[in-house]
Design an enzyme around this catalytic site. Structure first.
Site, mmCIF file in Angstrom:
data_model
loop_
_atom_site.group_PDB
_atom_site.id
_atom_site.type_symbol
_atom_site.label_atom_id
_atom_site.label_comp_id
_atom_site.label_asym_id
_atom_site.label_seq_id
_atom_site.Cartn_x
_atom_site.Cartn_y
_atom_site.Cartn_z
ATOM 1 N N CYS A 64 0.796 -1.230 0.000
ATOM 2 C CA CYS A 64 0.000 0.000 0.000
ATOM 3 C C CYS A 64 0.834 1.288 0.000
ATOM 4 C CB CYS A 64 -1.015 -0.013 1.134
ATOM 5 S SG CYS A 64 -0.618 -0.976 2.559
ATOM 6 N N ARG A 73 7.376 -11.493 4.864
ATOM 7 C CA ARG A 73 6.945 -11.376 6.262
ATOM 8 C C ARG A 73 7.553 -12.516 7.069
ATOM 9 N NH1 ARG A 73 0.513 -10.143 5.131
ATOM 10 N NH2 ARG A 73 0.867 -8.350 3.763
ATOM 11 N N HIS A 120 -5.080 -1.168 -4.872
ATOM 12 C CA HIS A 120 -5.595 -0.123 -4.000
ATOM 13 C C HIS A 120 -6.417 0.839 -4.841
ATOM 14 C CE1 HIS A 120 -2.219 -1.788 -1.726
ATOM 15 N NE2 HIS A 120 -2.960 -1.505 -0.679
ATOM 16 N N LYS A 170 -13.181 -4.889 7.288
ATOM 17 C CA LYS A 170 -12.929 -5.576 6.023
ATOM 18 C C LYS A 170 -13.959 -6.668 5.780
ATOM 19 C CE LYS A 170 -9.776 -9.015 8.015
ATOM 20 N NZ LYS A 170 -8.571 -9.815 7.805
#
Length: 636
Positions: free
Chosen positions: A326, A355, A377, A461
């Protein structure tokens, strides 16, 4: 008196009636009171809509298996008093409990524990929910020597601690649970594994016992058959066997190496994805794999996800391997001034992120440390948010259906109302955001569950969970409302009055990550991809060397028609070659011998169907094109 509604019927009752008494339904395991999952013993004190929760629902199975994990812990404590209990949640395929024991459990211990569980179940021991003052709870678990429970309590800010008691066993738990152990009729303990406390290899290794339980034996039998099929479809075995991918210890855990066939499957998926997204107004971008840590501090990710980031020293500065896409998309947006006419702006990327996942939670391609998200996005005005979310969910369902998935469940994740301090934004902003998501789901006619405390720190979400051919659910698509991040980066647009207004941001993926999605596809199809997805669609097999030139001519013609084809010219017997092609799950096998060469035909075999006889190559091509034309072409 209060009014309660059960199965559409309204009745007036005394306040304090339990949910179980209100339902009067022997099949109910728990209840949903005004949208909240509760025990059947829950007292209703205000007007309420009361719904039963059965085993055939997701919530019902979780409650049932969570109670079974407590039952297992009770059995273990009776058989092994020195064992210390840690955590025992329900999982999608049953339950587990982690124990700290002097001698790790092994498979031979399971029948004894299983039998004690059955004995305890037959006793129909009431399962009682209590709230204890924090000090009382600490003393309770201190007297029992349950040091792991004390560690958990120390992290709970509440002054009252929720516990569940069944006979001589007490566990720290928020519930809900079954009313008594007698509901558990069929039990199977499946395996034993080592697991670090809290998944951290710096902590003590625990003994984890996996199990499953059901309300009757027939369901257990059906489940065991399904589990055996799941083992045959395990992507961790099929992936390497089909030459799709590999892992390498010397390279590091959780990193996928894609072989040519696996890379082909990825490319097919990506090509289809890009075609759909371009047709729906998205623009493709590419952002770097690494950036200054300051970028992630500004976005807020550094504060919330630091422990999952790879932070590197570079020229006396901290850099971060990209954990999210993002901020990169926001930087691209900010390179120019946008007017309302430019919005919505939809930026999409196959963004590879990294990650840190603890080694104990890594799982094939499903959970890895480096993966590529189909990320996008959407920058829009507040008025456009609803339409954009509608578009995202519609596109997600269309694409997932193209990949062969037909059953979905939808979860609306909202913040934990008891701990708003864990989230960015005001109450009003969260209310606006949640209403926008709910309205979209209603417009689409989608049933959904509400998951409190599962929202991202920057907004609520919608998650779409697909069900594979074995009925297992996987979360793939997500659509996240964000009213915070754009403001953190001062992202604005100019309205028709020349005023600067804050831009709203929608985060979304359709597939999740391509690594995980390919793993799901492998298990959904058992490795036998439909023709449009198969890395090798056809294989030409020669009976003898005398047909080699003819076989090469066929391969050339197939390639000219964009068929992904291989040729097997080895000296092996044709039966072996066919068997090998079947093992590689190739949809079309074209056998050529002397007869086929003489008549300018091929003998067609289909995966799993056997010999379909001799025919001209043109007829084979027609079948291949017919099976690929309905997929990846945008047709519904």
């Amino acid at each position: 008196m209060i009014k309660i509604t059960v199965n559409g019927a309204v009745q007036e009752v005394e306040p304090g009636i339990t949910a179980g008494a209100a339902l009067n339904d022997k099949k109910a395991l728990a209840a949903m009171v005004n949208g909240r999952l509760v025990d059947l013993s829950f007292p209703i004190k205000e007007d309420a809509v009361v719904l039963p929760v059965y085993f055939d629902s997701k919530e019902g199975r979780e409650i049932f298996w969570h109670s079974a994990s407590h039952l297992m812990a009770q059995a273990v404590k009776q058989l092994y008093p020195e064992a210390k209990v840690t955590i025992g949640p329900a999982v999608p395929e049953g339950f587990y409990y982690d124990f700290d024991v002097p001698k790790p459990f092994n498979e031979d211990d399971l029948p004894r524990i299983e039998e004690r569980m059955r004995e305890l179940a037959r006793q129909q021991i009431p399962i009682v929910h209590k709230f204890l003052p924090k000090e009382e709870a600490i003393e309770l678990f201190r007297q029992r020597g349950e040091t792991y429970k004390l560690e958990i309590i120390a992290e709970i800010p509440d002054e009252e601690i929720s516990v569940y008691e069944q006979g001589d066993f007490v566990d720290l738990c928020r519930g809900p649970h079954l009313p008594d152990t007698g509901k558990i009729k069929a039990i199977k303990l499946l395996s034993v594994a080592g697991a670090y406390w809290r998944g951290d290899e710096k902590n003590r290794m625990l003994s984890r016992i996996y199990g499953v339980a059901f309300p009757d034996e027939s369901l257990l039998k059906e489940w065991l058959e399904r589990i055996e099929e799941a083992k045959r479809r395990d992507h961790r075995k099929l992936g390497p066997a089909l030459d799709l991918f590999s892992f390498h210890e010397e390279a590091g855990a959780g990193l996928v190496f894609w072989h040519p066939k696996g890379a082909t499957v990825r490319r097919i998926i990506q090509d289809y994805w890009e075609k759909e997204h371009l047709a729906n107004g998205y623009q493709l971008v590419v952002t770097p794999h690494i950036a200054r840590a300051q970028l992630w501090r500004q976005s807020g990710h550094f504060d919330y996800y630091r422990e999952n980031m790879y932070v590197l020293p570079v020229e006396k500065e901290e850099y971060v391997l990209k954990p999210m896409n993002c901020p990169g998309h926001i930087l691209i947006y900010r390179t120019k001034v946008h007017s309302y006419r430019d919005l919505p702006l939809r930026l999409a990327e196959w963004g590879t992120v990294y990650r840190y996942e603890r080694s104990g939670v890594l799982h094939g391609t499903m959970r890895v440390r480096g993966f590529t998200q189909d990320d996008a996005h959407i920058f829009c005005t507040q008025e456009q948010v609803g339409e954009e979310i509608y578009g995202v969910i519609s596109l997600s369902l269309k694409m997932l259906r193209q990949f062969g998935f037909e059953k979905f469940s939808v979860a609306l994740s909202v913040r934990d109302p008891k701990h708003p301090e864990n989230y960015l934004g005001t109450d009003e902003q969260w209310s606006v955001a949640e209403n926008a998501l709910v309205n979209t789901l209603k417009q689409l006619g989608l049933d959904f569950s509400r998951a409190e405390g599962e929202a991202v720190f920057y907004g609520p979400k919608i998650d779409i969970h697909l069900a594979d051919s074995l009925g297992r659910e996987f979360q793939c698509a997500t659509c996240q409302f964000d009213f915070n991040l754009a403001q953190k980066f001062n992202v604005y647009y100019m309205n028709n009055n020349g005023e600067h207004l804050p831009t709203y941001l929608v985060h979304r993926t359709v597939l999740g990550s391509i690594e995980r999605f390919v793993g799901i596809l492998i298990e959904h199809y058992g490795g036998a991809f439909p023709t449009w997805l198969a890395p090798v669609q056809a294989c030409v097999l020669t009976v003898t060397d005398k047909e080699a030139d003819y076989a090469r001519e066929i391969v050339a013609m197939l390639k000219k028609e964009n068929v992904r084809v291989e040729i097997d010219l080895n000296n092996d017997k044709i039966s072996y070659k066919i068997g090998e092609a079947e093992r590689q799950k190739i949809p079309f096998m074209l056998v050529v011998g002397a007869k086929e060469k003489a008549t300018n035909t091929v003998s067609l075999r289909r995966r799993g169907k056997g010999n379909l006889g001799s025919m001209p190559l043109e007829r084979v091509l027609e079948q291949i094109k017919e099976e690929t034309s309905g997929r990846a072409t945008g047709k519904d």
